[in-house]
Scaffold this motif. Structure first.
Motif, PDB file in Angstrom:
ATOM      1  N   ALA A  31      12.736 -42.027 -51.435  1.00 16.54           N
ATOM      2  CA  ALA A  31      12.221 -40.804 -52.061  1.00 16.54           C
ATOM      3  C   ALA A  31      13.297 -39.728 -51.993  1.00 16.54           C
ATOM      4  O   ALA A  31      14.074 -39.669 -51.052  1.00 16.54           O
ATOM      5  N   ARG A  32      13.339 -38.884 -52.998  1.00 10.76           N
ATOM      6  CA  ARG A  32      14.352 -37.833 -53.045  1.00 10.76           C
ATOM      7  C   ARG A  32      13.696 -36.460 -52.917  1.00 10.76           C
ATOM      8  O   ARG A  32      12.936 -36.049 -53.801  1.00 10.76           O
ATOM      9  N   TYR A  33      14.009 -35.778 -51.849  1.00 13.24           N
ATOM     10  CA  TYR A  33      13.629 -34.369 -51.692  1.00 13.24           C
ATOM     11  C   TYR A  33      14.768 -33.542 -52.283  1.00 13.24           C
ATOM     12  O   TYR A  33      15.858 -34.062 -52.532  1.00 13.24           O
ATOM     13  N   VAL A  34      14.532 -32.269 -52.468  1.00 15.02           N
ATOM     14  CA  VAL A  34      15.552 -31.461 -53.168  1.00 15.02           C
ATOM     15  C   VAL A  34      16.872 -31.463 -52.405  1.00 15.02           C
ATOM     16  O   VAL A  34      17.945 -31.486 -53.006  1.00 15.02           O
ATOM     17  N   HIS A  35      16.798 -31.521 -51.085  1.00 16.46           N
ATOM     18  CA  HIS A  35      18.019 -31.532 -50.281  1.00 16.46           C
ATOM     19  C   HIS A  35      18.825 -32.814 -50.485  1.00 16.46           C
ATOM     20  O   HIS A  35      19.994 -32.875 -50.135  1.00 16.46           O
ATOM     21  N   ASP A  36      18.172 -33.846 -51.006  1.00 15.89           N
ATOM     22  CA  ASP A  36      18.833 -35.148 -51.167  1.00 15.89           C
ATOM     23  C   ASP A  36      19.547 -35.284 -52.508  1.00 15.89           C
ATOM     24  O   ASP A  36      20.274 -36.255 -52.722  1.00 15.89           O
ATOM     25  N   LEU A  37      19.306 -34.360 -53.421  1.00 17.81           N
ATOM     26  CA  LEU A  37      19.866 -34.522 -54.766  1.00 17.81           C
ATOM     27  C   LEU A  37      21.376 -34.372 -54.727  1.00 17.81           C
ATOM     28  O   LEU A  37      21.906 -33.479 -54.069  1.00 17.81           O
ATOM     29  N   VAL A  38      22.041 -35.259 -55.437  1.00 18.68           N
ATOM     30  CA  VAL A  38      23.502 -35.192 -55.524  1.00 18.68           C
ATOM     31  C   VAL A  38      23.846 -34.481 -56.831  1.00 18.68           C
ATOM     32  O   VAL A  38      23.505 -34.964 -57.907  1.00 18.68           O
ATOM     33  N   VAL A  39      24.457 -33.320 -56.718  1.00 14.75           N
ATOM     34  CA  VAL A  39      24.792 -32.535 -57.914  1.00 14.75           C
ATOM     35  C   VAL A  39      26.275 -32.197 -57.854  1.00 14.75           C
ATOM     36  O   VAL A  39      26.690 -31.288 -57.127  1.00 14.75           O
ATOM     37  N   PRO A  40      27.076 -32.935 -58.594  1.00 19.25           N
ATOM     38  CA  PRO A  40      28.530 -32.705 -58.522  1.00 19.25           C
ATOM     39  C   PRO A  40      28.873 -31.274 -58.920  1.00 19.25           C
ATOM     40  O   PRO A  40      28.310 -30.719 -59.855  1.00 19.25           O
ATOM     41  N   GLY A  41      29.779 -30.684 -58.173  1.00 18.39           N
ATOM     42  CA  GLY A  41      30.275 -29.352 -58.515  1.00 18.39           C
ATOM     43  C   GLY A  41      29.351 -28.219 -58.132  1.00 18.39           C
ATOM     44  O   GLY A  41      29.617 -27.062 -58.475  1.00 18.39           O
ATOM     45  N   ALA A  42      28.269 -28.525 -57.428  1.00 20.87           N
ATOM     46  CA  ALA A  42      27.331 -27.450 -57.087  1.00 20.87           C
ATOM     47  C   ALA A  42      27.931 -26.535 -56.023  1.00 20.87           C
ATOM     48  O   ALA A  42      28.593 -26.977 -55.087  1.00 20.87           O
ATOM     49  N   LEU A  43      27.696 -25.245 -56.184  1.00 23.12           N
ATOM     50  CA  LEU A  43      28.063 -24.265 -55.164  1.00 23.12           C
ATOM     51  C   LEU A  43      26.884 -24.093 -54.212  1.00 23.12           C
ATOM     52  O   LEU A  43      25.728 -24.161 -54.636  1.00 23.12           O
ATOM     53  N   HIS A  44      27.205 -23.878 -52.952  1.00 21.50           N
ATOM     54  CA  HIS A  44      26.152 -23.689 -51.947  1.00 21.50           C
ATOM     55  C   HIS A  44      25.989 -22.208 -51.669  1.00 21.50           C
ATOM     56  O   HIS A  44      26.970 -21.496 -51.492  1.00 21.50           O
ATOM     57  N   MET A  45      24.748 -21.790 -51.609  1.00 25.41           N
ATOM     58  CA  MET A  45      24.475 -20.376 -51.386  1.00 25.41           C
ATOM     59  C   MET A  45      24.050 -20.137 -49.937  1.00 25.41           C
ATOM     60  O   MET A  45      23.339 -20.953 -49.349  1.00 25.41           O
ATOM     61  N   ALA A  46      24.516 -19.028 -49.408  1.00 25.95           N
ATOM     62  CA  ALA A  46      23.979 -18.549 -48.125  1.00 25.95           C
ATOM     63  C   ALA A  46      23.550 -17.107 -48.338  1.00 25.95           C
ATOM     64  O   ALA A  46      24.156 -16.374 -49.125  1.00 25.95           O
ATOM     65  N   VAL A  47      22.496 -16.713 -47.653  1.00 27.41           N
ATOM     66  CA  VAL A  47      21.934 -15.380 -47.836  1.00 27.41           C
ATOM     67  C   VAL A  47      22.215 -14.545 -46.590  1.00 27.41           C
ATOM     68  O   VAL A  47      21.998 -15.005 -45.461  1.00 27.41           O
ATOM     69  N   VAL A  48      22.708 -13.344 -46.803  1.00 33.98           N
ATOM     70  CA  VAL A  48      22.904 -12.401 -45.702  1.00 33.98           C
ATOM     71  C   VAL A  48      21.589 -11.656 -45.520  1.00 33.98           C
ATOM     72  O   VAL A  48      21.036 -11.110 -46.488  1.00 33.98           O
ATOM     73  N   ARG A  49      21.083 -11.638 -44.301  1.00 31.39           N
ATOM     74  CA  ARG A  49      19.746 -11.081 -44.076  1.00 31.39           C
ATOM     75  C   ARG A  49      19.788  -9.911 -43.098  1.00 31.39           C
ATOM     76  O   ARG A  49      20.633  -9.866 -42.202  1.00 31.39           O
ATOM     77  N   SER A  50      18.827  -9.040 -43.276  1.00 35.33           N
ATOM     78  CA  SER A  50      18.769  -7.871 -42.406  1.00 35.33           C
ATOM     79  C   SER A  50      18.417  -8.264 -40.975  1.00 35.33           C
ATOM     80  O   SER A  50      17.454  -8.988 -40.753  1.00 35.33           O
ATOM     81  N   PRO A  51      19.177  -7.744 -40.002  1.00 32.69           N
ATOM     82  CA  PRO A  51      18.776  -7.940 -38.603  1.00 32.69           C
ATOM     83  C   PRO A  51      17.807  -6.851 -38.145  1.00 32.69           C
ATOM     84  O   PRO A  51      17.357  -6.880 -37.006  1.00 32.69           O
ATOM     85  N   TYR A  52      17.508  -5.900 -39.015  1.00 28.12           N
ATOM     86  CA  TYR A  52      16.606  -4.799 -38.657  1.00 28.12           C
ATOM     87  C   TYR A  52      15.290  -4.912 -39.407  1.00 28.12           C
ATOM     88  O   TYR A  52      15.248  -5.329 -40.559  1.00 28.12           O
ATOM     89  N   ALA A  53      14.230  -4.485 -38.738  1.00 29.88           N
ATOM     90  CA  ALA A  53      12.919  -4.509 -39.376  1.00 29.88           C
ATOM     91  C   ALA A  53      12.818  -3.443 -40.466  1.00 29.88           C
ATOM     92  O   ALA A  53      12.103  -3.615 -41.446  1.00 29.88           O
ATOM     93  N   HIS A  54      13.559  -2.359 -40.282  1.00 30.78           N
ATOM     94  CA  HIS A  54      13.497  -1.288 -41.265  1.00 30.78           C
ATOM     95  C   HIS A  54      14.792  -0.501 -41.169  1.00 30.78           C
ATOM     96  O   HIS A  54      15.133  -0.011 -40.093  1.00 30.78           O
ATOM     97  N   ALA A  55      15.505  -0.400 -42.247  1.00 25.45           N
ATOM     98  CA  ALA A  55      16.783   0.325 -42.211  1.00 25.45           C
ATOM     99  C   ALA A  55      17.200   0.680 -43.625  1.00 25.45           C
ATOM    100  O   ALA A  55      16.780   0.066 -44.607  1.00 25.45           O
ATOM    101  N   ARG A  56      18.048   1.727 -43.685  1.00 31.36           N
ATOM    102  CA  ARG A  56      18.706   2.051 -44.937  1.00 31.36           C
ATOM    103  C   ARG A  56      20.017   1.286 -44.970  1.00 31.36           C
ATOM    104  O   ARG A  56      20.717   1.192 -43.954  1.00 31.36           O
ATOM    105  N   VAL A  57      20.315   0.721 -46.114  1.00 34.11           N
ATOM    106  CA  VAL A  57      21.596   0.016 -46.264  1.00 34.11           C
ATOM    107  C   VAL A  57      22.598   1.045 -46.775  1.00 34.11           C
ATOM    108  O   VAL A  57      22.434   1.577 -47.873  1.00 34.11           O
ATOM    109  N   THR A  58      23.601   1.372 -45.959  1.00 32.23           N
ATOM    110  CA  THR A  58      24.525   2.415 -46.398  1.00 32.23           C
ATOM    111  C   THR A  58      25.772   1.841 -47.064  1.00 32.23           C
ATOM    112  O   THR A  58      26.353   2.478 -47.925  1.00 32.23           O
ATOM    113  N   SER A  59      26.175   0.627 -46.697  1.00 33.97           N
ATOM    114  CA  SER A  59      27.279   0.002 -47.438  1.00 33.97           C
ATOM    115  C   SER A  59      27.272  -1.499 -47.201  1.00 33.97           C
ATOM    116  O   SER A  59      26.799  -1.982 -46.178  1.00 33.97           O
TER     117      SER A  59
END
Ligand code: FES
Ligand code: FES
Lengths: 798, 157
Positions: A31-59
């Protein structure tokens, strides 16, 4: 409707415990789950996440990431803001005046929970993307966070700087306020209880994943996603990312469990689509487990106040409920509507004349909540089943007897409830009787008394939960009255191929429920073929363009009914063709095991397979008949279905350590007629385990600053095999009159029933010591402290 | 660095990064995606494979640490003709899987467990599988399948 205790009649395969057709591929690793799909040339994404529960993003400084090895691109929320045609979708604005902050896939200037996305990086491998994400430098100006739900409701701290109150909405269901007031004024007995539904992390074993592949020409995209809702996702991705809907094809490959957590439209799905569009390359993302804890929705999160007014015999005269519901930081797809799915059920299985329900949805600086297995109904069932035990304690009656005194009688169905629903069918006493017998209730009560007399330190507790739930979402008109923006129908096509094999196209989208097996059983019996000869196509919008997907225990009662209706239409057409070939009137034909034969002269017959070939060649069709045997149906249910039952939990509580052992568990469920009792068993088992997990083990814990402390399986205690017993199952069968197969849903019933059964059992074990309430999860420490607090000197804490 | 190991009976030799975990070697280099990843704290067991016949979480070791060893993954359980292993059959017969995500790891854990405990009690099965999480089945049918496989005398390949 009559109730029977045996499995339904099994003339064909329907009703048998057929092994699943899905299993060989899953068991062999093919069985193929999405993580198992072979997609040549695909770029991998990583997400930068807030370490704060509430904050203003200044830069947001991306230079470190852009210089990192293997990086193709990096973007801040501001740079991506132009990608979105509209904010993240919420399909259920429950009131006309509901307040909700705008929610973009990547925050631009304010982050509102730990895990909120602030930037995205793509690189040629996942490791490189993650390394580069760590090199993004974000400057934050921390803001005070609204963490505790009741504190947030006071508006002391605002969860969003753009809101004037954390209160998103107040929704009321008060059919007759005076009647409720009167009942409470006159009641001989009242109870007033406060329960906390802790936050839960759904924790499907497969983390989320998405991969978007742009097609060579024409701006088309294939979106592979670990989702429960390929059809809804397609529409919502189109609206939010500004891609014409028909240019998006969504495929849900094998999906490793959902439980509601994959019933959503997520930032990462939108991000992969937007980045694939921008970079003209495939972009993929696989969620890490710790990321899942923060960035995938949570369930529950309510503070409940329930009051019952009763007569001296414990007959309930009125129910009054006030809820605070934690929305988390934003409205996800159906966040505000989750409490409403319970709003009609706080009187449970009881014939109650007066009712008042109010719910206020509140924003906090925590992960958004949304539907989690049961969604609203577990909360309602918990409250009423705990409170009915409180009534029993108050009047000194056996909890099973108080339930019996209050049950909606079997002869009152279809039952018009005080909350405005019509319960389709039920026989609550039959299920209770069966459950008590299955568990050996009388003997258990005797054993309990003996242990108490002996002064044993391992006390026995027996907890009941008699539940009814509303599922099979849903009649579209009812959804409209609740302000839900879409309908609740389901679509299906059944076609016979020239060789007599059958294709079924369904709009349901399975992720462990065994739809391929059940759907092929339904069609096999209709058309007189073997289930192996039925191919079930699903979860790909190119193959199954119409559908409303899988959640709310709807797939069989809505999607399965659509299939059955389509098969009937196919048969209607085949009958005309058979009549033409056999030169008789259509009414003179009878269908049995896939053969049309002429009444009275059975030798004159023709099979559906032969007719399929005739319809395919189209050499000799009746005047005006179109070629091929194919039919479609779209079914909009006329009512919900109302499965019910009684579960009994038996616990041993160690008064010296506070440890609770669930030693026995018996469940009698009634989901109407069953297609495959083997699959029903599995749904009940898994449901019970999740319900027990809420009662005893699981809680998403936040500190005062809004940091989630339970991000791994070492902190968030999903139970293992060693922590659960085997379950004794029984069933009664009270068919639903609302759909032709007489079926009801069973995907959530176990979870709905189990939590109060277990907590009632713990309280029952300790009630003679004065214990009336222990907060969930019922940990050894909490048990120990409650013993000490209730009865100093009997053991336990300070 | 060069690593050489036997995987499902075939010798494999590749140049891999020293930090590559065994699970990613199996999944990404060998394309054996039946072995799943469910966590990042070695808690879930979705990645369980056999190392010289004993179960090991393949996310807890480097590919380099398996150099010279013998690995069996879920893809190595059925016969080359596609006949399911008796443990796989038992899982199917007893509905021991729903979404299937935990299943490859669970089957490998059962294979190793039954080798050590050919005639287990229910309690031993539950203890023995405690390192493998399943969110779908409530374990009831996994336990039944394991007991049935034991009765059928199902040992690891
Ligand atoms: S992936 Fe969870 S233990 Fe290896
Ligand atoms: S079958 Fe889904 S996690 Fe085990």
């Amino acid at each position: 409707m009559s109730t029977t205790v045996a499995d339904g009649p099994a003339a064909g395969v329907v009703g048998t415990r057929m092994r699943r057709r899905e299993d060989p591929a899953l068991l062999s690793g093919e069985a193929r789950y999405v993580h198992d799909l072979v997609v040549p040339g695909a770029l991998h994404m990583a997400v930068v996440r807030s370490p704060y529960a509430h904050a203003r993003v200044t830069s947001v400084d991306l230079s470190g990431a852009l210089a990192s090895p293997g990086v193709a691109a990096a973007f801040s929320g501001a740079e991506l803001a132009g990608e979105w045609s509209s904010p993240m979708p919420c399909a259920w604005p429950v009131t006309a005046d509901m307040q909700a902050p705008s929610h973009l896939p990547v925050a631009v200037d304010e982050v509102c929970y730990v895990g909120d996305a602030v930037a995205a990086v793509v690189a040629s491998s996942q490791a490189e993307a993650q390394d580069a994400a760590a090199a993004v430098a974000v400057a934050y100006e921390e803001l005070p966070a609204a963490v505790d739900l009741e504190d947030a409701a006071s508006d002391r701290v605002l969860a969003h700087s753009g809101l004037i109150s954390n209160r998103a909405y107040t929704w009321e269901l008060v059919p007759d306020a005076d009647a409720v007031e009167r009942a409470f004024a006159e009641a001989a007995v009242t109870v007033r209880e406060r329960y906390v539904q802790q936050r839960l992390i759904p924790a499907a074993m497969e983390p989320r994943g998405v991969c978007v592949v742009p097609q060579p020409f024409g701006g088309e995209y294939v979106v592979y996603s670990a989702t429960q809702i390929p059809h809804i996702l397609r529409t919502m991705l189109g609206i939010t990312a500004g891609v014409p809907e028909e240019r998006i094809r969504v495929v849900a490959p094998s999906v490793g469990g959902g439980f509601g957590s994959k019933l959503d439209v997520y930032a990462e799905e939108l991000l992969c689509l937007a980045l694939a569009r921008r970079l003209r390359k495939p972009v993929r993302w696989s969620e890490e487990r710790s990321e899942a804890a923060q960035a995938t929705i949570h369930g529950r999160g309510q503070v409940q106040e329930i009051e019952l007014a009763a007569d001296p015999h414990g007959r309930v005269l009125a129910v009054r409920v006030r809820l605070l519901a934690d929305m988390g930081a934003y409205m996800q797809l159906v966040t505000p509507g989750v409490p409403l799915l319970g709003a009609f059920l706080y009187h449970g299985v009881y014939d109650v004349p007066a009712y008042a329900f109010t719910c206020t949805g509140v924003f906090t600086n925590k992960t958004p909540t949304d539907a989690y297995r049961g969604a609203g109904r577990p909360e309602a069932t918990y409250a009423i089943e705990r409170a009915i035990d409180a009534v029993a304690r108050k009047i000194g009656a056996d909890p099973q007897e108080v339930r019996r005194r209050n049950f909606i009688p079997a002869d009152k169905f279809p039952y018009s409830s005080v909350a405005g629903l019509v319960f389709d069918s039920g026989n609550y006493e039959a299920a209770l009787d069966a459950a008590l017998e299955l568990v050996g209730y009388e003997e258990l009560r005797e054993a309990q008394a003996r242990r108490r007399e002996e002064g044993a330190t391992r006390l026995l507790g027996i907890g009941l939960s008699s539940y009814v739930e509303m599922c099979g979402l849903a009649p579209s008109r009812v959804l409209a009255s609740l302000n839900y923006v879409a309908g609740g129908w389901e679509a299906a096509t059944v076609r016979m191929l020239p060789t007599g094999k059958v294709q079924v196209v369904t709009g349901a989208s399975p992720h462990g429920q065994g739809h391929v097996t059940s759907w092929s059983m339904i069609v096999a019996d209709k058309l007189g073929v073997s289930p192996e000869d039925v191919e079930v196509l699903h979860s790909d919008t190119a193959v199954s363009p119409l559908g409303l997907d899988t959640y709310g225990s709807r797939s069989l009662s809505v999607g399965g009914t659509a299939i059955a209706l389509a098969a009937d239409r196919l048969i209607d057409k085949a009958r005309l063709l058979a009549a033409h070939r056999l030169e008789v009137a259509p009414e003179d034909l009878e269908l049995s095991a896939g053969q049309f034969s002429v009444q009275g002269s059975p030798s004159s017959a023709i099979g559906l397979g032969a007719l399929a070939f005739e319809a395919f060649t189209a050499h000799d069709l009746p005047e005006g008949m179109e070629p091929n045997l194919e039919a479609s149906a779209t079914y909009d249910p006329t009512n919900f279905t109302f499965p019910f039952g009684t579960h009994v939990a038996v616990v041993e509580v160690d008064t010296e350590t506070g440890k609770v052992d669930l030693v026995r568990y018996a469940a009698v469920d009634d989901c109407g007629n069953q297609i495959n009792p083997l699959i029903v068993d599995g749904q009940v088992h898994g449901g019970i385990a999740q319900g027990v997990a809420q009662a005893l083990f699981e809680e998403a814990v936040y500190d005062d600053e809004g940091n989630l402390l339970t991000t791994t399986f070492t902190d968030y205690l999903v139970p293992a095999a060693s922590e659960l017993p085997s379950f004794s199952l029984g069933r009664t069968v009270t068919p639903s009159p609302s759909n032709p197969m007489g079926v009801k849903g069973i995907g959530e019933a176990g979870t709905i029933a189990a939590t109060p059964a277990v907590v009632n059992a713990v309280v029952d074990a300790l009630s003679h010591l004065g214990v009336e309430e222990i907060a969930m999860p019922v940990t050894p420490e909490r048990v120990w402290r409650s013993i000490g607090a209730s009865a100093p000197g009997t053991g336990g804490g300070r | 660095m060069q690593v050489t190991m036997t995987v499902n009976g075939e010798t494999q030799s590749h140049d891999v990064e020293a930090r590559m975990l065994l699970v990613y070697y199996l999944r990404e280099v060998l394309g054996l995606t039946g072995t799943n990843v469910g966590c990042d704290t070695t808690s879930c067991g979705a990645c369980t494979v056999l190392l010289n016949g004993e179960s090991v979480k393949s996310c807890t070791m480097l590919a380099a640490q398996a150099d010279g060893e013998e690995i069996t993954t879920i893809e190595g359980m059925a016969s080359s003709e596609g006949v399911l292993h008796p443990i796989q059959e038992a899982f199917r017969e007893h509905h021991g899987l729903q979404c299937g995500y935990c299943t490859p790891g669970m089957v490998m854990a059962v294979a190793s467990f039954l080798k050590e405990h050919p005639d287990p009690t229910e309690a031993e099965v539950r203890e023995g599988l405690e390192g493998n999480l399943c969110r779908c089945t409530g374990y009831h049918n996994i336990v039944q399948a394991t007991l049935a496989a034991a009765r059928a005398g199902a040992l690891a390949p």
